[in-house]
Scaffold this active site. Structure first.
Site, PDB file in Angstrom:
ATOM      1  N   SER A 523       1.113  -1.179   0.203  1.00 33.46           N
ATOM      2  CA  SER A 523      -0.234  -0.119   0.264  1.00 33.46           C
ATOM      3  C   SER A 523       0.950   0.949  -0.260  1.00 33.46           C
ATOM      4  O   SER A 523       1.114   1.056   0.222  1.00 33.46           O
ATOM      5  CB  SER A 523      -0.837  -0.643   0.769  1.00 33.46           C
ATOM      6  OG  SER A 523      -1.468   0.935   1.506  1.00 33.46           O
ATOM      7  N   TYR A 536      -3.602  -1.871   9.440  1.00 35.07           N
ATOM      8  CA  TYR A 536      -2.890  -2.386   8.102  1.00 35.07           C
ATOM      9  C   TYR A 536      -1.373  -2.140   7.514  1.00 35.07           C
ATOM     10  O   TYR A 536      -1.139  -2.293   6.940  1.00 35.07           O
ATOM     11  CB  TYR A 536      -3.741  -1.586   7.244  1.00 35.07           C
ATOM     12  CG  TYR A 536      -4.308  -1.993   5.611  1.00 35.07           C
ATOM     13  CD1 TYR A 536      -4.534  -2.959   4.885  1.00 35.07           C
ATOM     14  CD2 TYR A 536      -3.398  -0.729   5.020  1.00 35.07           C
ATOM     15  CE1 TYR A 536      -4.461  -3.348   4.000  1.00 35.07           C
ATOM     16  CE2 TYR A 536      -3.737  -0.624   3.833  1.00 35.07           C
ATOM     17  CZ  TYR A 536      -4.432  -1.538   3.071  1.00 35.07           C
ATOM     18  OH  TYR A 536      -3.814  -2.263   1.781  1.00 35.07           O
TER      19      TYR A 536
END
Length: 668
Positions: A523, A536
């Site tokens: 990410s 996350y």
């Protein structure tokens, strides 16, 4: 009640059969060529009904080539005979149009008469109106209109045959340009406005969306989604007392060609077209001039001329837009549909506004019909015949990556929890001529991963690529996470431990092959550290670190890694966060293109400019970077799941959108 349908494997036909299955009782007999039986069987499997019964025949034979014994056994039992098998292609030649549209209609009528069918339903087209100048209503047919192409001519001729030669009651349906399903985007081929989509994609990828482009006023067009057409046909076919009538399945409010194109530009994120000179400027001085001599008519004639068609073939034709289509982009007549609207009144069936589903159509095309990957020589060289294990393949990035791998000749190996979704994806790939394998697995269950590794190693001839795409995202601030340690555990379990367990289990086979490439979907958050994503981002950062360390250990074994720091993608994973609906995101298809680039070029990392800038900012000016992030932390609320309904309205919402656009792709 029983039905007979020709063209059931075609686009409108598939949707009509679904409507009949959902809303009507009785058997549905579908005409199918011997060579298409396998395709029909897959369709029947998808419909999930034993009421659909294939009947072998041929559109080019008398009585459609149906077995005389079957015909004799079903005489008098068919209530509705739907004839949809035809050519719906402006680029088809005279012979093909005649064989399918004219001769096919005559043969279908012959079978309907032999069966003593209750009603013959002919799917015609608004093309039967040709270039009639004025309003063309549903009572009109032969008005001496000019028919400019073989397609227009054969649509007119086939409807004439029904009107003059059909020995059973009949009804005619004239759809406008039919596009995909307004709810799912489903479409089976590139046609109509879809021819322009590759150009719009190039514009999106090359120019900023705010840049206005100069366009031409090409007149009016008319598009309707296939679900409206199928629902309307089903309703109109069963309406009492309407035999001998024609129905216009059109948008009552025609769209200009430029407005239609701009709707798709907005859906794609491409710059839009402005028309400095349009009908508002030219209508007054040219109002008394014959249409053919007005600016729009002269432009249309120029485009349709042989020299222009030749030139267009060497220019826009190379971009995938057939010159024949460009010559017939706009409609001369305006189609009145009052009869159809009256017959549909109270049914809830109406044409949706194009802008409400343009993005759905665009996304489906980009994910399923865009053939750029199939034409990419580098992609075919890297992927053809290769086995590509893709986790999280049931939706989003994983699903589109599987479709694109198959386009390039690769063999996607589909891994996710939902077996039904994987089987449906496998069936889609097989219906398009590809091959896929399904391996359901809960990747948060370490024992299940061990079993998966054993199966993959034993059942696949090779494991050429592994795409670690499955993941879980949690958006919750620290102050709301005090009693939710399990959020960190379950995020780490799937995003980190699950991925590592899979790679460890497959590593012996990878080392043995000495040619496996692993793509880890990370990410942009790892580089930018956005607030509220501690669980996350930490799990993705852990996977990044693991891959960086292991890369040096296995480089001599032929096992390589690419880490993709993916920006915000419009996938089901971010759908619960409703404020993302207003944020600039990339599509799953754009993300899948990045994944394919990782497989083809095999770089160590793939990053965005903003992600790299964020990483540099955290290195050279960490305090300033954290101040900016803290400002964003106070501007954006926690998710609805964390604190109830979101309250981003008014000034605060405008601040959110401004930050989202300024820092495009970052998860806020």
């Amino acid at each position: 009640m029983s039905y007979f349908v020709t063209g059931a494997t075609g686009f409108i036909g598939r949707f009509l059969v679904s409507e009949l299955l959902d809303h009507r009782e009785g058997e549905i007999y579908v005409l199918v060529r011997q060579g298409s039986l396998a395709r029909m069987e897959r369709l029947v499997q998808r419909w999930g009904s034993d009421r659909v019964i294939p009947v072998v025949g041929d559109l080019g034979a008398q009585s459609l080539g149906v077995d005389p014994e079957w015909l004799a056994g079903h005489r008098g039992s068919i209530d509705h005979f739907f004839h949809l098998a035809a050519i719906y292609d402006m680029t088809a030649d005279d012979a093909t149009n005649d064989a399918m549209n004219v001769d096919g209609t005559r043969h279908a009528i012959g079978l309907a008469e032999a069966l003593e069918a209750g009603c013959f339903h002919q799917v015609s087209s608004v093309a039967a109106a040709g270039e009639y100048d004025g309003v063309f209503d549903e009572t009109m047919f032969d008005q001496g209109q000019h028919l400019p192409s073989p397609y227009h001519r054969t649509k007119f001729e086939s409807e004439r045959i029904v009107r003059e030669e059909c020995g059973v009651p009949w009804r005619v349906y004239r759809p406008a340009i039919v596009v995909g399903d307004s709810e799912t985007g489903t479409m089976d081929k590139v046609d109509g406005p879809y021819y322009f989509f590759p150009v719009l994609k190039r514009l999106r990828d090359s120019l900023p969306s705010w840049l206005p482009l100069v366009g031409l006023d090409l007149g009016d067009t008319n598009v309707v989604p296939v679900d409206y057409v199928a629902k309307a046909m089903d309703h109109l076919a069963h309406a009492p007392g309407r035999d001998g009538e024609a129905f216009h399945l059109v948008n009552p409010e025609p769209q200009s060609v430029v407005e239609m194109i701009n709707a798709f530009c907005a859906a794609a994120g491409a710059p839009q077209f402005a028309t400095p000179i349009d009908r508002r400027v030219t209508s007054a001085p040219f109002g008394l001039v014959p249409r053919g001599l007005r600016p729009g008519g002269l432009v249309a004639k120029a485009i349709a001329s042989a020299p222009a068609q030749l030139a267009l073939g060497q220019t826009v034709g190379r971009a995938g837009i057939p010159p024949e289509v460009l010559a017939h982009t706009g409609f001369v007549p305006r189609f009145d549909s009052q009869r159809t609207e009256q017959a549909l009144a109270g049914s809830g069936i109406a044409v949706p506004v194009l802008e409400s589903y343009a993005r759905i159509l665009w996304n489906y095309w980009e994910e399923n019909l865009d053939q750029a990957t199939a034409r990419d020589a580098a992609a075919r060289k890297a992927l053809e015949g290769r086995y590509v294990v893709i986790t999280g393949a049931s939706s989003g990035i994983g699903q589109v990556t599987a479709l694109k791998v198959s386009q390039a000749g690769g063999i996607p190996v589909l891994v996710a929890r939902g077996k039904d979704k994987l089987e449906d994806l496998r069936l889609t790939i097989e219906m398009r001529g590809g091959q896929a394998h399904v391996f359901p697995c809960d990747l948060s269950d370490l024992a299940a991963i061990d079993t998966l590794c054993e199966r993959l190693t034993a059942e696949l001839p090779s494991i050429d690529y592994l795409v670690n795409n499955a993941g879980r995202s949690i958006r919750r601030s620290l102050k709301l996470s005090q009693d939710r340690f399990h959020d960190f555990e379950r995020t780490m379990q799937l995003n980190y431990f699950g991925a590592i367990r899979l790679m460890l289990g497959l590593m012996p086979r990878m080392r043995e092959q000495r040619r496996t490439h692993i793509v880890n979907i990370s990410s942009i958050g790892v580089q930018t550290s956005p607030p509220r994503f501690s669980a996350y981002v930490a799990s993705k950062a852990a996977l990044d670190a693991w891959s960086n360390v292991v890369s040096s250990e296995v480089v001599g074994d032929g096992v390589t890694f690419t880490t993709v720091h993916m920006p915000l993608v419009a996938t089901p994973m971010i759908a619960p966060t409703k404020l993302y609906d207003k944020f600039p995101t990339i599509s799953p298809a754009q993300a899948a293109d990045v994944v394919l680039k990782a497989m083809i070029e095999r770089p160590h990392e793939l990053n965005t400019l903003l992600g790299n800038a964020g990483a540099v900012a955290h290195t050279v000016a960490p305090k300033a970077a954290f101040r900016v992030l803290n400002m964003a932390y106070h501007v954006f609320p926690d998710s609805a799941a964390a604190r109830g309904p979101e309250t981003g309205t008014g000034k605060r919402e405008s601040e959110q959108v401004l930050l989202a656009k300024l820092f495009k792709g970052i998860h806020w």
